[in-house]
Write an enzyme that holds these catalytic residues in place. Structure first.
Site, PDB file in Angstrom:
ATOM      1  N   TYR A 157      30.633  34.395  22.399  1.00 20.66           N
ATOM      2  CA  TYR A 157      30.510  33.852  23.902  1.00 20.66           C
ATOM      3  C   TYR A 157      29.350  32.871  23.551  1.00 20.66           C
ATOM      4  O   TYR A 157      29.587  31.293  23.633  1.00 20.66           O
ATOM      5  CB  TYR A 157      29.728  34.648  24.828  1.00 20.66           C
ATOM      6  CG  TYR A 157      29.506  33.821  26.269  1.00 20.66           C
ATOM      7  CD1 TYR A 157      30.251  33.426  27.043  1.00 20.66           C
ATOM      8  CD2 TYR A 157      28.006  33.600  26.360  1.00 20.66           C
ATOM      9  CE1 TYR A 157      30.124  32.874  28.174  1.00 20.66           C
ATOM     10  CE2 TYR A 157      27.901  33.079  27.374  1.00 20.66           C
ATOM     11  CZ  TYR A 157      28.688  32.591  28.501  1.00 20.66           C
ATOM     12  OH  TYR A 157      28.121  32.058  29.688  1.00 20.66           O
ATOM     13  N   LYS A 161      29.606  28.543  23.496  1.00 17.85           N
ATOM     14  CA  LYS A 161      28.983  27.712  24.308  1.00 17.85           C
ATOM     15  C   LYS A 161      28.022  26.568  23.446  1.00 17.85           C
ATOM     16  O   LYS A 161      27.877  25.531  23.799  1.00 17.85           O
ATOM     17  CB  LYS A 161      27.976  28.500  25.082  1.00 17.85           C
ATOM     18  CG  LYS A 161      28.453  29.501  26.089  1.00 17.85           C
ATOM     19  CD  LYS A 161      29.484  28.576  26.962  1.00 17.85           C
ATOM     20  CE  LYS A 161      29.839  29.295  28.353  1.00 17.85           C
ATOM     21  NZ  LYS A 161      30.872  28.477  29.014  1.00 17.85           N
TER      22      LYS A 161
END
Ligand code: NAD
Length: 249
Positions: A157, A161
């Protein structure tokens, strides 16, 4: 009367995306609201649509997977047929598949990358082509503070990002001269389905490290998106706006 502008928001069926949809409806945008599956469309997105229609705007709801280029492409064509223009794109759709790196499967890495990272490429590539013809547009990418500082248990993740921030800055540099402004919002911990899985003890520990001593609300991200989509941010591009109640510093 001035024509209403059109905003396309991915992942608008709940959480931050739903809050952005409602706020942009209040701001007077016609809306294209996306979600990932038929179940979310019937259960959640239709509710969001109802709340947006109160503001007298037009709403097109659709189910398309941001990780699938051809589904995104068909969607953008549909929007062009209905509304002709796309003035604002909010790349909000996102998922997590958390776990320590030592146990992270290739599948969990790929799935998160496809939605959170490639999904932003797909939609930005397709919608920026429309905006380039218009010579105007706003692109707002929902990144995360963990894309700036990293987080144990979120290798996949955080990488995505952080990648979204790279895409934001590169797109801002490429597209600015054609009137397209590209920015990212990096939320901290916001109360949505995504953070519901954090257990209560850990939530309390996290709050201790936030100067404002609480998680944020989706509408507190939506108000920043409203600024980036509106007239008042006409000289803001290539930026990452951190909205985290002072967690990062
Ligand atoms: P959420 O789980 O409440 O909503 C996610 C949305 O994304 C849903 O509408 C879902 O339908 C959609 N979605 C998921 N996979 C999709 C796909 N393949 N194609 C199209 N749509 C898809 O999550 P949220 O907390 O509202 O998160 C929204 C964004 O904000 C995400 O990008 C997330 O990473 C980011 N974010 C959230 C937090 C937080 O604390 N909640 C913090 C930082 C960043």
């Amino acid at each position: 009367m001035e024509e209403k502008k059109v905003a396309l928001i991915t992942g608008a069926s709940k959480g931050i995306g739903a809050a952005i949809a409602k706020r942009l409806a209040k701001d007077g945008f016609n809306l294209v609201l996306g979600c990932s599956n038929k179940n979310s469309l019937e259960k959640d997105l239709k509710e969001v649509e109802k709340e947006c229609l109160v503001y007298g705007v037009e709403v097109l709801c659709a189910c398309f997977d941001v990780s699938n280029f051809s589904e995104c492409s068909k969607m953008v064509e549909l929007v062009r047929e209905k509304f002709k223009t796309i003035d604002v794109l909010v790349n909000n759709a996102g998922i997590t598949k958390d776990g320590l790196l030592a146990r992270m499967t290739e599948e969990d890495f790929d799935k998160v990358s496809l939605v959170n990272f490639k999904g932003v490429f797909n939609m930005t590539r397709l919608v920026s082509a429309v905006m380039l013809k218009q010579k105007s547009g706003r692109i707002i990418n929902i990144s995360s503070v963990v894309g700036l500082k990293g987080n144990a248990g979120q290798f996949n993740y955080c990488a995505c990002k952080a990648g979204v921030i790279g895409m934001t800055k590169s797109a801002a540099k490429e597209l600015g001269k054609r009137g397209i402004l590209v920015n990212a919002i990096a939320p901290g911990f916001i109360t949505t389905n995504m953070t519901q899985t954090i257990n209560e003890d850990l939530k309390e520990k996290i709050k201790e490290n936030i100067v404002l001593k609480r998680f944020g609300r989706p509408d507190e991200i939506a108000s920043v998106a409203s600024f980036l989509a509106g007239k008042d941010s006409s000289y803001v591009t290539g930026q990452v706006i951190v909205v985290d109640g002072c967690l990062l510093i």
